[in-house]
Design a protein around this motif. Structure first.
Motif, mmCIF file in Angstrom:
data_model
loop_
_atom_site.group_PDB
_atom_site.id
_atom_site.type_symbol
_atom_site.label_atom_id
_atom_site.label_comp_id
_atom_site.label_asym_id
_atom_site.label_seq_id
_atom_site.Cartn_x
_atom_site.Cartn_y
_atom_site.Cartn_z
ATOM 1 N N ARG A 186 1.103 -1.207 0.176
ATOM 2 C CA ARG A 186 -0.082 0.334 0.112
ATOM 3 C C ARG A 186 1.343 1.001 -0.348
ATOM 4 N NH1 ARG A 186 -5.510 1.705 1.830
ATOM 5 N NH2 ARG A 186 -5.378 4.003 2.775
ATOM 6 N N ASP A 187 1.791 1.265 0.791
ATOM 7 C CA ASP A 187 2.366 2.731 0.911
ATOM 8 C C ASP A 187 4.202 2.633 0.190
ATOM 9 O OD1 ASP A 187 0.850 3.805 2.722
ATOM 10 O OD2 ASP A 187 1.675 2.176 4.634
ATOM 11 N N TYR A 188 3.925 0.979 -0.962
ATOM 12 C CA TYR A 188 5.440 1.433 -1.369
ATOM 13 C C TYR A 188 5.797 2.600 -2.903
ATOM 14 C CZ TYR A 188 8.846 -0.910 -4.985
ATOM 15 O OH TYR A 188 10.001 -1.589 -5.407
ATOM 16 N N TYR A 189 4.558 2.886 -3.151
ATOM 17 C CA TYR A 189 5.226 4.217 -4.425
ATOM 18 C C TYR A 189 6.224 5.483 -3.170
ATOM 19 C CZ TYR A 189 2.437 2.314 -7.927
ATOM 20 O OH TYR A 189 1.350 1.956 -9.182
ATOM 21 N N ARG A 190 5.718 5.256 -1.395
ATOM 22 C CA ARG A 190 6.217 6.410 -0.542
ATOM 23 C C ARG A 190 7.837 5.643 -1.400
ATOM 24 N NH1 ARG A 190 1.312 7.339 4.061
ATOM 25 N NH2 ARG A 190 -0.119 7.816 1.871
ATOM 26 N N SER A 191 8.091 4.962 -0.872
ATOM 27 C CA SER A 191 10.181 4.758 -1.046
ATOM 28 C C SER A 191 10.157 3.812 -2.247
ATOM 29 C CB SER A 191 10.183 3.928 0.758
ATOM 30 O OG SER A 191 9.468 2.799 0.444
ATOM 31 N N SER A 192 9.129 3.516 -3.065
ATOM 32 C CA SER A 192 10.018 2.712 -4.188
ATOM 33 C C SER A 192 11.972 3.210 -4.338
ATOM 34 C CB SER A 192 9.237 2.544 -4.800
ATOM 35 O OG SER A 192 8.490 2.653 -5.642
ATOM 36 N N PRO A 193 12.358 2.234 -5.102
ATOM 37 C CA PRO A 193 13.258 3.235 -6.135
ATOM 38 C C PRO A 193 13.060 4.349 -7.546
ATOM 39 C CG PRO A 193 13.523 0.602 -6.109
ATOM 40 C CD PRO A 193 12.458 1.278 -5.310
ATOM 41 N N THR A 194 13.863 4.594 -8.017
ATOM 42 C CA THR A 194 13.737 5.888 -8.762
ATOM 43 C C THR A 194 14.046 4.313 -9.945
ATOM 44 O OG1 THR A 194 14.316 7.629 -8.055
ATOM 45 C CG2 THR A 194 13.832 7.505 -10.477
ATOM 46 N N ASP A 195 14.705 3.980 -10.407
ATOM 47 C CA ASP A 195 15.121 2.651 -11.113
ATOM 48 C C ASP A 195 15.122 1.937 -11.714
ATOM 49 O OD1 ASP A 195 16.814 5.152 -11.925
ATOM 50 O OD2 ASP A 195 18.467 4.337 -12.015
ATOM 51 N N ASP A 196 13.724 1.374 -12.115
ATOM 52 C CA ASP A 196 12.850 -0.408 -12.225
ATOM 53 C C ASP A 196 12.637 -1.033 -10.879
ATOM 54 O OD1 ASP A 196 14.292 -0.103 -14.822
ATOM 55 O OD2 ASP A 196 16.173 -0.253 -14.393
ATOM 56 N N PRO A 197 11.884 0.326 -10.614
ATOM 57 C CA PRO A 197 11.443 -0.443 -8.566
ATOM 58 C C PRO A 197 10.507 -1.803 -9.563
ATOM 59 C CG PRO A 197 9.932 1.300 -9.586
ATOM 60 C CD PRO A 197 11.414 0.837 -11.070
ATOM 61 N N GLN A 198 10.941 -3.326 -8.483
ATOM 62 C CA GLN A 198 9.832 -4.279 -8.534
ATOM 63 C C GLN A 198 9.060 -4.887 -7.504
ATOM 64 O OE1 GLN A 198 12.110 -7.061 -11.178
ATOM 65 N NE2 GLN A 198 12.163 -4.726 -11.865
ATOM 66 N N GLY A 199 8.804 -3.327 -6.293
ATOM 67 C CA GLY A 199 7.670 -4.360 -5.554
ATOM 68 C C GLY A 199 8.992 -3.990 -4.970
ATOM 69 N N PRO A 200 7.369 -4.927 -3.284
ATOM 70 C CA PRO A 200 8.314 -5.085 -2.372
ATOM 71 C C PRO A 200 9.336 -6.497 -2.075
ATOM 72 C CG PRO A 200 6.109 -4.198 -1.412
ATOM 73 C CD PRO A 200 5.951 -4.516 -3.207
ATOM 74 N N ALA A 201 9.750 -6.329 -1.672
ATOM 75 C CA ALA A 201 10.486 -7.907 -1.209
ATOM 76 C C ALA A 201 9.463 -9.289 -1.136
ATOM 77 C CB ALA A 201 11.456 -7.990 -0.098
ATOM 78 N N SER A 202 8.364 -8.755 -0.124
ATOM 79 C CA SER A 202 7.807 -9.627 0.196
ATOM 80 C C SER A 202 5.990 -9.489 0.424
ATOM 81 C CB SER A 202 8.130 -10.752 1.124
ATOM 82 O OG SER A 202 8.025 -10.030 2.148
ATOM 83 N N GLY A 203 5.004 -10.203 0.778
ATOM 84 C CA GLY A 203 3.870 -9.951 0.911
ATOM 85 C C GLY A 203 2.798 -10.651 0.731
ATOM 86 N N SER A 204 1.641 -10.529 1.037
ATOM 87 C CA SER A 204 0.739 -11.286 0.817
ATOM 88 C C SER A 204 -0.429 -11.582 -0.226
ATOM 89 C CB SER A 204 -0.259 -11.195 2.367
ATOM 90 O OG SER A 204 0.435 -11.201 3.930
ATOM 91 N N TYR A 205 -0.115 -10.597 -1.302
ATOM 92 C CA TYR A 205 -1.199 -10.293 -2.063
ATOM 93 C C TYR A 205 -0.058 -9.741 -3.532
ATOM 94 C CZ TYR A 205 -4.734 -10.050 1.479
ATOM 95 O OH TYR A 205 -5.148 -9.944 2.700
ATOM 96 N N ARG A 206 -0.674 -10.041 -4.683
ATOM 97 C CA ARG A 206 0.337 -9.686 -5.905
ATOM 98 C C ARG A 206 -0.411 -8.290 -6.606
ATOM 99 N NH1 ARG A 206 5.023 -11.794 -6.352
ATOM 100 N NH2 ARG A 206 5.603 -13.919 -5.625
ATOM 101 N N VAL A 207 0.118 -7.951 -7.202
ATOM 102 C CA VAL A 207 -0.332 -6.690 -8.144
ATOM 103 C C VAL A 207 -1.141 -7.208 -9.107
ATOM 104 C CG1 VAL A 207 0.146 -4.238 -9.003
ATOM 105 C CG2 VAL A 207 0.794 -4.822 -7.222
ATOM 106 N N LEU A 208 -2.579 -6.689 -9.125
ATOM 107 C CA LEU A 208 -3.649 -6.618 -10.388
ATOM 108 C C LEU A 208 -3.756 -4.771 -11.246
ATOM 109 C CD1 LEU A 208 -6.582 -8.884 -9.122
ATOM 110 C CD2 LEU A 208 -4.766 -9.002 -10.936
ATOM 111 N N ARG A 209 -3.505 -4.948 -12.942
ATOM 112 C CA ARG A 209 -3.488 -3.691 -13.032
ATOM 113 C C ARG A 209 -4.931 -3.888 -14.109
ATOM 114 N NH1 ARG A 209 0.219 0.569 -11.557
ATOM 115 N NH2 ARG A 209 -1.898 1.575 -13.149
ATOM 116 N N GLY A 210 -5.166 -2.913 -15.062
ATOM 117 C CA GLY A 210 -6.554 -2.802 -15.537
ATOM 118 C C GLY A 210 -8.058 -3.045 -15.639
ATOM 119 N N HIS A 211 -8.328 -3.132 -14.413
ATOM 120 C CA HIS A 211 -9.472 -3.105 -13.987
ATOM 121 C C HIS A 211 -9.840 -4.034 -15.219
ATOM 122 C CE1 HIS A 211 -12.483 -2.778 -11.103
ATOM 123 N NE2 HIS A 211 -12.036 -1.655 -10.368
#
Length: 245
Positions: A186-211
């Protein structure tokens, strides 16, 4: 292969993509920098879309359409989709199912000098925006969505039934949600690297895009984010990225 614009009359019947992914059309996405997320005016409603600069440093090739049921069945020898149709997007598949699909494709692809994978969330939004910074790839006017997005239906539609975005990619707004490779934060955008962000190192959910096919209006924006666990749904599909080894 980069598609040019097609006529509105020809945009209603869908494309006729090859039955094998190996013959599918991919468009070259060049490296570049863009603003990922949404402006402050939208963030009360979408608090996980903090606007931040992202640089895509490596080019990649993205499939022009979502993976179809015919393409899935050619590799996996079964069809899990609820809304049946060879040229409709495959759905009712999990993130783990896609990994099995990728393993089968890459067993042959690596010998030819390339590999398939899911896009990262940043790659997906970069490609969806196609050089724009507006809510949609065609601008801010949601009344134009019917020309570009499968929306407010009772099922999926054949891939490529609407107009493509400026980079020749179809169905980036609507039809099915598309799995990305990232864990959701949820808060990854606030601290993600500028170059080629890969998302958090771990988590409980995967991202979906496009609706998906029943959404409309602002839910189909380029910045819209969603997430899920291991659930199956007739709303979830995907498209591939191809990289050269």
């Amino acid at each position: 292969m980069l598609f040019g614009l097609i006529s509105e009359a020809g945009a209603t019947e869908g494309l006729n993509p090859p039955a094998n992914v190996q013959d599918a059309d991919f468009v070259q996405i060049q490296p570049g920098t863009f603003w990922m997320g949404s402006p402050e005016a939208e963030q009360q409603r979408w608090p996980d879309e903090t606007l931040h600069e992202v640089r895509i440093t490596q080019g990649f090739e993205m499939q022009t359409t979502e993976v179809t049921q015919a393409q899935w069945e050619a590799a996996m020898h079964y069809n899990p989709a609820y809304f049946r149709g060879a040229n409709r997007p495959v759905e009712c598949i999990s993130y783990d199912d896609i990994q099995s699909f990728l393993s089968r494709l890459n067993a042959q692809a690596v010998n030819r000098g390339y590999r398939y994978r899911l896009p990262t969330e940043a790659e997906w939004e970069y490609a969806a925006r196609a050089g724009t910074q507006t809510a949609f790839s065609f601008g801010e006017d949601a009344s134009l969505l019917d020309k570009y997005a499968v929306q407010n239906r009772d099922s999926t539609a054949p891939v490529g039934s609407k107009l493509p975005n400026p980079w020749g990619l179809y169905d980036m707004h609507g039809n099915v949600f598309e799995w990305a490779s990232d864990w959701y934060g949820r808060d990854y955008y606030r601290s993600s690297p500028t170059d080629d962000p890969q998302g958090p190192a771990s988590g409980s959910y995967r991202v979906l895009r496009g609706h998906n096919w029943y959404a409309s209006g602002w839910f189909l924006r380029s910045a819209e984010r969603h997430y899920t666990g291991k659930s199956l749904s007739d709303q979830y599909g995907f498209r591939l990225v191809m990289t050269r080894l």
